[in-house]
Design a protein around this motif. Sequence first.
Motif, PDB file in Angstrom:
ATOM      1  N   LEU A 143      34.597  51.005  46.443  1.00 51.31           N
ATOM      2  CA  LEU A 143      34.702  49.567  46.208  1.00 51.31           C
ATOM      3  C   LEU A 143      34.444  49.277  44.736  1.00 51.31           C
ATOM      4  O   LEU A 143      33.357  49.528  44.216  1.00 51.31           O
ATOM      5  CB  LEU A 143      33.685  48.811  47.071  1.00 51.31           C
ATOM      6  CG  LEU A 143      33.673  47.292  46.896  1.00 51.31           C
ATOM      7  CD1 LEU A 143      35.013  46.686  47.287  1.00 51.31           C
ATOM      8  CD2 LEU A 143      32.544  46.669  47.700  1.00 51.31           C
ATOM      9  N   SER A 144      35.460  48.747  44.057  1.00 49.98           N
ATOM     10  CA  SER A 144      35.317  48.435  42.636  1.00 49.98           C
ATOM     11  C   SER A 144      35.304  46.943  42.374  1.00 49.98           C
ATOM     12  O   SER A 144      34.676  46.486  41.416  1.00 49.98           O
ATOM     13  CB  SER A 144      36.446  49.096  41.824  1.00 49.98           C
ATOM     14  OG  SER A 144      37.715  48.656  42.276  1.00 49.98           O
ATOM     15  N   ILE A 145      35.995  46.150  43.206  1.00 48.52           N
ATOM     16  CA  ILE A 145      36.036  44.716  42.963  1.00 48.52           C
ATOM     17  C   ILE A 145      36.454  44.006  44.254  1.00 48.52           C
ATOM     18  O   ILE A 145      37.155  44.592  45.093  1.00 48.52           O
ATOM     19  CB  ILE A 145      37.006  44.364  41.807  1.00 48.52           C
ATOM     20  CG1 ILE A 145      36.781  42.937  41.315  1.00 48.52           C
ATOM     21  CG2 ILE A 145      38.465  44.572  42.226  1.00 48.52           C
ATOM     22  CD1 ILE A 145      37.457  42.644  39.991  1.00 48.52           C
ATOM     23  N   ALA A 146      35.992  42.772  44.406  1.00 50.69           N
ATOM     24  CA  ALA A 146      36.389  41.939  45.544  1.00 50.69           C
ATOM     25  C   ALA A 146      37.033  40.675  44.993  1.00 50.69           C
ATOM     26  O   ALA A 146      36.375  39.873  44.324  1.00 50.69           O
ATOM     27  CB  ALA A 146      35.172  41.586  46.397  1.00 50.69           C
ATOM     28  N   ASN A 147      38.323  40.517  45.251  1.00 49.54           N
ATOM     29  CA  ASN A 147      39.093  39.399  44.717  1.00 49.54           C
ATOM     30  C   ASN A 147      39.525  38.443  45.810  1.00 49.54           C
ATOM     31  O   ASN A 147      39.721  38.840  46.961  1.00 49.54           O
ATOM     32  CB  ASN A 147      40.350  39.896  43.990  1.00 49.54           C
ATOM     33  CG  ASN A 147      40.042  40.540  42.651  1.00 49.54           C
ATOM     34  OD1 ASN A 147      39.076  40.171  41.995  1.00 49.54           O
ATOM     35  ND2 ASN A 147      40.859  41.503  42.252  1.00 49.54           N
ATOM     36  N   LEU A 148      39.698  37.187  45.430  1.00 52.14           N
ATOM     37  CA  LEU A 148      40.202  36.156  46.328  1.00 52.14           C
ATOM     38  C   LEU A 148      41.542  35.649  45.809  1.00 52.14           C
ATOM     39  O   LEU A 148      41.704  35.412  44.611  1.00 52.14           O
ATOM     40  CB  LEU A 148      39.209  34.986  46.407  1.00 52.14           C
ATOM     41  CG  LEU A 148      39.643  33.770  47.236  1.00 52.14           C
ATOM     42  CD1 LEU A 148      39.670  34.138  48.722  1.00 52.14           C
ATOM     43  CD2 LEU A 148      38.693  32.599  47.004  1.00 52.14           C
TER      44      LEU A 148
END
Length: 269
Positions: A143-148
């Motif tokens: 997991l490197s980033i959580a985007n919307l």
Amino acid sequence: VGAEARYPPIFEEAPRCSESTLEAVLAAGPEALLTGGPLLLRNATAGWAANAWDDAAIAAAVGETLVEMMAMPTTTHPTLDAAADALVEPARCSVYVADFLKLTGEAAEAVPFEAYLAQLNLLRLPPLLRGVCLSTALPPSSLSIANLWVGGALMKNGLHFDLYDNLLYQLRGTKRALLFPPADAKHLYYGAATIRRHGFDLAAGGVTNETTFDKVRHNVAKLNVFADDVASTHPAVARASPSLCEVRRGDALFLPRGWHHAVISTSRG
């Protein structure tokens, strides 16, 4: 599915992608997803507070946050500029989240352009981050980033691939994702693609016809997979091996790195 949300017949006839459940994937262990191809997970957001999000809730939580909006003259991006031998991407402009929701909401007045929010980093939006459960279906190190992403009722994102794994959760609306394995690249008209970008001038009505050079990309196909005549204008696609995923509210789609994908958002979300 309405006609505007359908792919050309050559792709609509493709087999549907494999399905499972989040529970089954979790039981198999965090490495299981990484050993196969794309997988559609039904009911993957069960228990999330984000399931209750609506425009009012998002506006109350982060409405005064300034973000980058993508604006374009049509529902499809990128578009092909044959004269310039280029692909044209949406314009970029700053907007407050609350203003974007007013602009694109169901009760909004018609505007002469289409708009969406892309790759909003949830780590910069803690009130929203608290509403989701970062997945344990993948190894934590992956997991490197959580985007919307927030878009309109009908949005079409052209064929491309990413160099990282994606796990897409559908919180509102629905999507239809067209997928091709990495080995199909030779049939999908890739190459060095000159990217130009629309300008944006709200006083002049929004998106302008003038475009400017942005960059050269190698991960965007130089064909329109939404065009009804794509099989005749780009005959090599007939040798590809597509699959089609119907992503409903509450589902998640795991898409391994290198898989080519185009997406139609078929209702607002």
